[in-house]
Write a protein that holds these residues in place. Structure first.
Motif, PDB file in Angstrom:
ATOM      1  N   LEU A  84       0.823  -1.205   0.000  1.00  0.00           N
ATOM      2  CA  LEU A  84       0.000   0.000   0.000  1.00  0.00           C
ATOM      3  C   LEU A  84       0.859   1.257   0.000  1.00  0.00           C
ATOM      4  CD1 LEU A  84      -2.828  -1.034   2.499  1.00  0.00           C
ATOM      5  CD2 LEU A  84      -2.859  -1.111  -0.001  1.00  0.00           C
ATOM      6  N   GLY A  85       2.002   1.177   0.643  1.00  0.00           N
ATOM      7  CA  GLY A  85       2.915   2.316   0.703  1.00  0.00           C
ATOM      8  C   GLY A  85       3.589   2.635  -0.622  1.00  0.00           C
ATOM      9  N   ASP A  86       3.392   1.788  -1.609  1.00  0.00           N
ATOM     10  CA  ASP A  86       3.949   2.070  -2.939  1.00  0.00           C
ATOM     11  C   ASP A  86       3.057   3.031  -3.716  1.00  0.00           C
ATOM     12  OD1 ASP A  86       5.008  -1.385  -3.320  1.00  0.00           O
ATOM     13  OD2 ASP A  86       6.059   0.323  -2.429  1.00  0.00           O
ATOM     14  N   THR A  87       1.874   3.294  -3.204  1.00  0.00           N
ATOM     15  CA  THR A  87       0.985   4.255  -3.855  1.00  0.00           C
ATOM     16  C   THR A  87       1.670   5.610  -3.918  1.00  0.00           C
ATOM     17  OG1 THR A  87      -1.051   3.136  -3.213  1.00  0.00           O
ATOM     18  CG2 THR A  87      -1.199   5.502  -3.631  1.00  0.00           C
ATOM     19  N   ALA A  88       1.857   6.114  -5.119  1.00  0.00           N
ATOM     20  CA  ALA A  88       2.624   7.349  -5.301  1.00  0.00           C
ATOM     21  C   ALA A  88       2.634   7.720  -6.776  1.00  0.00           C
ATOM     22  CB  ALA A  88       4.073   7.165  -4.837  1.00  0.00           C
ATOM     23  N   MET A  89       3.192   8.883  -7.032  1.00  0.00           N
ATOM     24  CA  MET A  89       3.513   9.251  -8.408  1.00  0.00           C
ATOM     25  C   MET A  89       4.972   8.853  -8.641  1.00  0.00           C
ATOM     26  SD  MET A  89       2.321  12.695 -10.244  1.00  0.00           S
ATOM     27  CE  MET A  89       2.236  12.817 -12.007  1.00  0.00           C
ATOM     28  N   TYR A  90       5.239   8.244  -9.778  1.00  0.00           N
ATOM     29  CA  TYR A  90       6.584   7.794 -10.105  1.00  0.00           C
ATOM     30  C   TYR A  90       7.081   8.546 -11.333  1.00  0.00           C
ATOM     31  CZ  TYR A  90       6.100   4.004  -6.778  1.00  0.00           C
ATOM     32  OH  TYR A  90       5.939   3.279  -5.618  1.00  0.00           O
ATOM     33  N   PHE A  91       8.263   9.107 -11.201  1.00  0.00           N
ATOM     34  CA  PHE A  91       8.861   9.852 -12.298  1.00  0.00           C
ATOM     35  C   PHE A  91      10.119   9.131 -12.775  1.00  0.00           C
ATOM     36  CE2 PHE A  91       6.360  13.676 -12.251  1.00  0.00           C
ATOM     37  CZ  PHE A  91       5.940  13.833 -10.942  1.00  0.00           C
ATOM     38  N   CYS A  92      10.202   8.949 -14.062  1.00  0.00           N
ATOM     39  CA  CYS A  92      11.417   8.477 -14.696  1.00  0.00           C
ATOM     40  C   CYS A  92      12.235   9.721 -15.063  1.00  0.00           C
ATOM     41  CB  CYS A  92      11.039   7.689 -15.941  1.00  0.00           C
ATOM     42  SG  CYS A  92      12.406   7.078 -16.924  1.00  0.00           S
ATOM     43  N   ALA A  93      13.540   9.656 -14.900  1.00  0.00           N
ATOM     44  CA  ALA A  93      14.361  10.835 -15.177  1.00  0.00           C
ATOM     45  C   ALA A  93      15.674  10.430 -15.830  1.00  0.00           C
ATOM     46  CB  ALA A  93      14.617  11.621 -13.889  1.00  0.00           C
ATOM     47  N   PHE A  94      16.177  11.334 -16.650  1.00  0.00           N
ATOM     48  CA  PHE A  94      17.409  11.137 -17.412  1.00  0.00           C
ATOM     49  C   PHE A  94      18.378  12.248 -17.053  1.00  0.00           C
ATOM     50  CE2 PHE A  94      19.750  10.104 -21.346  1.00  0.00           C
ATOM     51  CZ  PHE A  94      20.443  11.279 -21.559  1.00  0.00           C
ATOM     52  N   GLN A  95      19.649  11.916 -17.015  1.00  0.00           N
ATOM     53  CA  GLN A  95      20.647  12.955 -16.792  1.00  0.00           C
ATOM     54  C   GLN A  95      21.911  12.650 -17.570  1.00  0.00           C
ATOM     55  OE1 GLN A  95      22.160  13.524 -12.772  1.00  0.00           O
ATOM     56  NE2 GLN A  95      22.118  15.736 -13.056  1.00  0.00           N
ATOM     57  N   SER A  96      22.419  13.648 -18.271  1.00  0.00           N
ATOM     58  CA  SER A  96      23.701  13.534 -18.968  1.00  0.00           C
ATOM     59  C   SER A  96      24.827  13.627 -17.949  1.00  0.00           C
ATOM     60  CB  SER A  96      23.850  14.658 -19.982  1.00  0.00           C
ATOM     61  OG  SER A  96      22.830  14.617 -20.931  1.00  0.00           O
ATOM     62  N   PRO A  97      26.009  13.166 -18.295  1.00  0.00           N
ATOM     63  CA  PRO A  97      27.115  13.238 -17.341  1.00  0.00           C
ATOM     64  C   PRO A  97      27.820  14.582 -17.307  1.00  0.00           C
ATOM     65  CG  PRO A  97      27.794  12.052 -19.292  1.00  0.00           C
ATOM     66  CD  PRO A  97      26.329  12.350 -19.466  1.00  0.00           C
ATOM     67  N   GLY A  98      27.496  15.485 -18.220  1.00  0.00           N
ATOM     68  CA  GLY A  98      28.234  16.734 -18.310  1.00  0.00           C
ATOM     69  C   GLY A  98      27.974  17.667 -17.163  1.00  0.00           C
ATOM     70  N   ALA A  99      28.877  18.640 -17.016  1.00  0.00           N
ATOM     71  CA  ALA A  99      28.713  19.665 -15.988  1.00  0.00           C
ATOM     72  C   ALA A  99      27.443  20.459 -16.265  1.00  0.00           C
ATOM     73  CB  ALA A  99      29.920  20.606 -16.000  1.00  0.00           C
ATOM     74  N   ASN A 100      26.776  20.847 -15.190  1.00  0.00           N
ATOM     75  CA  ASN A 100      25.533  21.614 -15.289  1.00  0.00           C
ATOM     76  C   ASN A 100      24.409  20.865 -15.990  1.00  0.00           C
ATOM     77  OD1 ASN A 100      26.525  23.839 -13.896  1.00  0.00           O
ATOM     78  ND2 ASN A 100      27.387  24.715 -15.754  1.00  0.00           N
ATOM     79  N   SER A 101      24.546  19.575 -16.125  1.00  0.00           N
ATOM     80  CA  SER A 101      23.427  18.832 -16.711  1.00  0.00           C
ATOM     81  C   SER A 101      22.325  18.722 -15.674  1.00  0.00           C
ATOM     82  CB  SER A 101      23.885  17.445 -17.144  1.00  0.00           C
ATOM     83  OG  SER A 101      24.192  16.651 -16.025  1.00  0.00           O
ATOM     84  N   LYS A 102      21.101  18.705 -16.137  1.00  0.00           N
ATOM     85  CA  LYS A 102      19.982  18.666 -15.224  1.00  0.00           C
ATOM     86  C   LYS A 102      19.189  17.383 -15.422  1.00  0.00           C
ATOM     87  CE  LYS A 102      16.779  21.094 -18.288  1.00  0.00           C
ATOM     88  NZ  LYS A 102      15.885  22.260 -18.458  1.00  0.00           N
ATOM     89  N   LEU A 103      18.366  17.069 -14.432  1.00  0.00           N
ATOM     90  CA  LEU A 103      17.455  15.947 -14.573  1.00  0.00           C
ATOM     91  C   LEU A 103      16.344  16.331 -15.547  1.00  0.00           C
ATOM     92  CD1 LEU A 103      16.811  14.611 -10.957  1.00  0.00           C
ATOM     93  CD2 LEU A 103      18.005  13.441 -12.809  1.00  0.00           C
TER      94      LEU A 103
END
Lengths: 115, 113
Positions: A84-103
């Motif tokens: 029941l505790g798994d009820t949530a919003m789930y976001f998949c996210a990507f990030q590059s390895p470079g400096a100042n890269s964002k999710l």
């Protein structure tokens, strides 16, 4: 620019069953990071699992595991023995390895676990 | 133990009245982020600090400013809030930039009347 697609806005699963949340992404880079974050109702976002693209082995954290298909640019999350505790919003996210890269987040999927 | 703390949790401000949201961390992380999240949407990055270096996202309105006086604290200033700025504002930290886990605070829900 990278994009992350979560095509299912909502899913529902019976408690104790297994559910898979899908995520695809688009990038021309060969090395990057992928994440699944969980945001329960009215609670803070937390990291579920992290995958480095250069690692072939799929990441696993207890009941959570991923199916990382680099060629297909797919990164799905499998939740076993749903609680029941798994009820949530789930976001998949990507990030590059470079400096100042964002999710770069997908739109998210609302998962409801039914008792 | 709370690691990323945001105050206040709920903030009501009037249209055009400046407001400041605060974030503090006990993790001693180098990077601090501010995100805006509207209902049932993904968080949108406004800006981040790597130590004292400030990085503004290209599409962040000038109405939003940030300050990081020391490692532990970071502030979000909204100079003239509009109705469209009503949202949840999330603060996050990470040890480093790429590839490291971001730790999120509980958020401040901003209402603009």
């Amino acid at each position: 620019a990278q994009t992350v697609t979560q095509s299912q806005p909502e899913m529902s699963v019976q408690e104790a069953e297994t559910v898979t949340l899908s995520c695809t992404y688009d990038t021309s880079e060969s090395n990057y990071y992928l994440f699944w974050y969980k945001q329960p109702p009215s609670r803070q976002m937390i990291l579920v699992i992290r995958q480095e693209a250069y690692k072939q082995q799929n990441a696993t954290e207890n009941r959570f595991s991923v199916n990382f298909q680099k060629a297909a640019k797919s990164f799905s999350l499998k939740i076993s023995d749903s609680q029941l505790g798994d009820t949530a919003m789930y976001f998949c996210a990507f990030q590059s390895p470079g400096a100042n890269s964002k999710l770069t987040f997908g739109k998210g999927i609302t998962l409801s676990v039914r008792p | 133990d709370a690691m990323v703390i945001q105050n206040p949790r709920y903030q009501v401000t009037q249209f055009g009245k400046p407001v400041t949201l605060s974030c503090s961390q006990t993790l001693n992380h180098n990077v601090m982020y501010w995100y805006q999240q509207k209902s049932s949407q993904a968080p949108k990055l406004l800006f981040h600090y790597y130590d004292k270096d400030f990085n503004n996202e290209a599409d962040t309105p000038d109405n939003f400013q940030s300050r990081r006086p020391n490692t532990s604290f970071c502030f979000l200033d909204i100079r003239s809030p509009g109705l469209g700025d009503a949202a949840m504002y999330l603060c996050a930290t990470s040890r480093d930039l790429a590839g490291t886990e971001q730790y999120f605070g509980p958020g401040t829900r901003l209402t603009v009347t």
